[in-house]
Design an enzyme around this catalytic site. Structure first.
Site, mmCIF file in Angstrom:
data_model
loop_
_atom_site.group_PDB
_atom_site.id
_atom_site.type_symbol
_atom_site.label_atom_id
_atom_site.label_comp_id
_atom_site.label_asym_id
_atom_site.label_seq_id
_atom_site.Cartn_x
_atom_site.Cartn_y
_atom_site.Cartn_z
ATOM 1 N N ASP A 67 53.016 -37.151 -4.001
ATOM 2 C CA ASP A 67 52.713 -35.837 -4.579
ATOM 3 C C ASP A 67 53.192 -34.683 -3.713
ATOM 4 O O ASP A 67 53.599 -34.870 -2.564
ATOM 5 C CB ASP A 67 51.194 -35.726 -4.840
ATOM 6 C CG ASP A 67 50.352 -36.372 -3.736
ATOM 7 O OD1 ASP A 67 50.859 -36.521 -2.615
ATOM 8 O OD2 ASP A 67 49.193 -36.716 -4.003
ATOM 9 N N ASP A 136 36.413 -37.409 -4.489
ATOM 10 C CA ASP A 136 36.020 -37.495 -5.904
ATOM 11 C C ASP A 136 36.644 -38.706 -6.592
ATOM 12 O O ASP A 136 36.616 -38.825 -7.813
ATOM 13 C CB ASP A 136 36.409 -36.198 -6.637
ATOM 14 C CG ASP A 136 37.919 -35.950 -6.648
ATOM 15 O OD1 ASP A 136 38.676 -36.781 -6.093
ATOM 16 O OD2 ASP A 136 38.350 -34.928 -7.221
ATOM 17 N N HIS A 138 39.910 -39.535 -6.511
ATOM 18 C CA HIS A 138 41.298 -39.403 -6.981
ATOM 19 C C HIS A 138 42.259 -40.288 -6.204
ATOM 20 O O HIS A 138 42.034 -40.612 -5.044
ATOM 21 C CB HIS A 138 41.767 -37.936 -7.008
ATOM 22 C CG HIS A 138 41.964 -37.282 -5.681
ATOM 23 N ND1 HIS A 138 41.433 -36.051 -5.361
ATOM 24 C CD2 HIS A 138 42.647 -37.661 -4.575
ATOM 25 C CE1 HIS A 138 41.787 -35.717 -4.137
ATOM 26 N NE2 HIS A 138 42.521 -36.674 -3.631
ATOM 27 N N GLU A 143 43.320 -36.511 -10.619
ATOM 28 C CA GLU A 143 41.910 -36.148 -10.529
ATOM 29 C C GLU A 143 41.093 -36.894 -11.588
ATOM 30 O O GLU A 143 41.658 -37.438 -12.546
ATOM 31 C CB GLU A 143 41.762 -34.634 -10.722
ATOM 32 C CG GLU A 143 42.430 -33.799 -9.626
ATOM 33 C CD GLU A 143 41.625 -33.765 -8.316
ATOM 34 O OE1 GLU A 143 40.902 -34.725 -8.015
ATOM 35 O OE2 GLU A 143 41.749 -32.762 -7.589
HETATM 36 C C1 F6R Z 1 47.905 -37.365 -0.632
HETATM 37 C C2 F6R Z 1 47.160 -37.984 -1.718
HETATM 38 C C3 F6R Z 1 45.681 -37.868 -1.816
HETATM 39 C C4 F6R Z 1 44.962 -38.188 -0.517
HETATM 40 C C5 F6R Z 1 43.456 -37.991 -0.687
HETATM 41 C C6 F6R Z 1 42.700 -38.274 0.592
HETATM 42 O O1 F6R Z 1 49.277 -37.643 -0.739
HETATM 43 O O2 F6R Z 1 47.778 -38.577 -2.526
HETATM 44 O O3 F6R Z 1 45.225 -38.741 -2.818
HETATM 45 O O4 F6R Z 1 45.240 -39.507 -0.157
HETATM 46 O O5 F6R Z 1 43.203 -36.686 -1.095
HETATM 47 O O6 F6R Z 1 43.031 -37.286 1.525
HETATM 48 P P1 F6R Z 1 42.590 -37.440 3.040
HETATM 49 O O7 F6R Z 1 43.312 -38.610 3.575
HETATM 50 O O8 F6R Z 1 43.075 -36.168 3.706
HETATM 51 O O9 F6R Z 1 41.131 -37.598 3.058
#
Ligand code: F6R
Length: 261
Positions: A67, A136, A138, A143
């Site tokens: 992403d 959450d 995701h 989301e």
């Molecule tokens: C980032 C992504 C997100 C993160 C998730 C956890 O490329 O795809 O799904 O993996 O938001 O983020 P952290 O690791 O910062 O807790």
């Protein structure tokens, strides 16, 4: 799903790195799906160490990131382009031409997303997808409520995710609302998924993903339908699992032919 619970994020990252390294050794032209955020930083550090000290070779590896924020220039310090360069790519020998990250500055988001999907196909599909988990639930930036069959497209972040990610932005309240993310359908086509989650803040999302019902309300739960997913977590992130003792026993008592890493 194989659930691997390790005492610390460092030990979990080391196991994840050995899995990625094995993938690359078995298939030097592997296609890796990559995540950003705090979670994979230890994994990237360990892979970089393996590159410099153990000659782990990324020369034929292709990468696709999950992403990117819409509206952030690749040079912006909170962009995922910048993150990947700083935390991983500049420490290894993956050829820049084989690195793919969605372009958050594209003038035509739908066409760019379609081209991203085509590029993944043209590369032969993703062999190993590294995933973090949002608090959450995701996956990528899919989301809660995302279509379980979704492809690479624009998504709108929830306020919770924007709040979680404020720490990467120098100025508060500048986290973009819109992102480009691989879809859940795209992620599910990867041949193997490696979901990492660390810390107490991820415990509920981990439990819902691993032991809850499969639902678009918890995108991580879709991995229950994936034939080859390993969930590598620390004890804190395992805190809300009801079958933690069973997962630990399974990991510690594998038959000899099922090599542990
Ligand atoms: C980032 C992504 C997100 C993160 C998730 C956890 O490329 O795809 O799904 O993996 O938001 O983020 P952290 O690791 O910062 O807790």
């Amino acid at each position: 799903m194989e659930i691997i619970i390790l005492p610390t994020p460092e030990e979990a990252s080391a196991v994840a790195a050995r899995l990625v390294a094995r993938q690359i050794c078995e298939k030097p032209s592997s296609v890796l799906g990559l995540a950003t955020g705090g979670t994979p930083c230890g994994l990237y550090r360990e892979l970089a160490r393996m590159h410099s000290e153990e000659a782990l070779d990324f020369a034929r590896v292709t990468t696709f990131n999950l992403d990117e924020y819409i509206g952030l220039d690749p040079a912006h310090q909170a962009s995922f382009h910048y993150f990947m360069a700083e935390n991983f790519f500049r420490h290894i020998n993956v050829p820049p031409t084989l690195i793919h990250i969605p372009n958050g500055m594209t003038a035509d988001v739908p066409a760019h997303c379609e081209a991203y999907e085509q590029a993944i196909k043209a590369a032969g599909g993703i062999d190993l997808q590294i995933l973090g988990l949002g608090s959450d639930g995701h996956l990528g930036f899919n989301e809660p409520g995302s279509s379980l069959a979704s492809r690479t497209r624009i998504k709108t972040l929830t306020e919770r995710t924007r709040r979680d990610n404020t720490r990467f932005f120098a100025e508060r309240d500048t986290v973009p609302h819109h992102v480009i993310t691989m879809g859940l359908g795209t992620i599910m086509e990867s041949r193997m998924c490696l979901l990492l989650a660390f810390g107490r803040g991820k415990a509920e999302a981990v439990a819902a993903s691993v032991e809850g019902p499969v639902t678009a309300s918890v995108p991580g739960s879709l991995l229950q339908f994936h034939p080859r997913t390993k969930v590598i977590i620390d004890v804190e992130a395992a805190n809300a699992l009801t079958r933690a003792d069973y997962y630990r026993w399974v990991y510690q008592n594998k038959p000899a032919w099922q090599t542990n890493l």
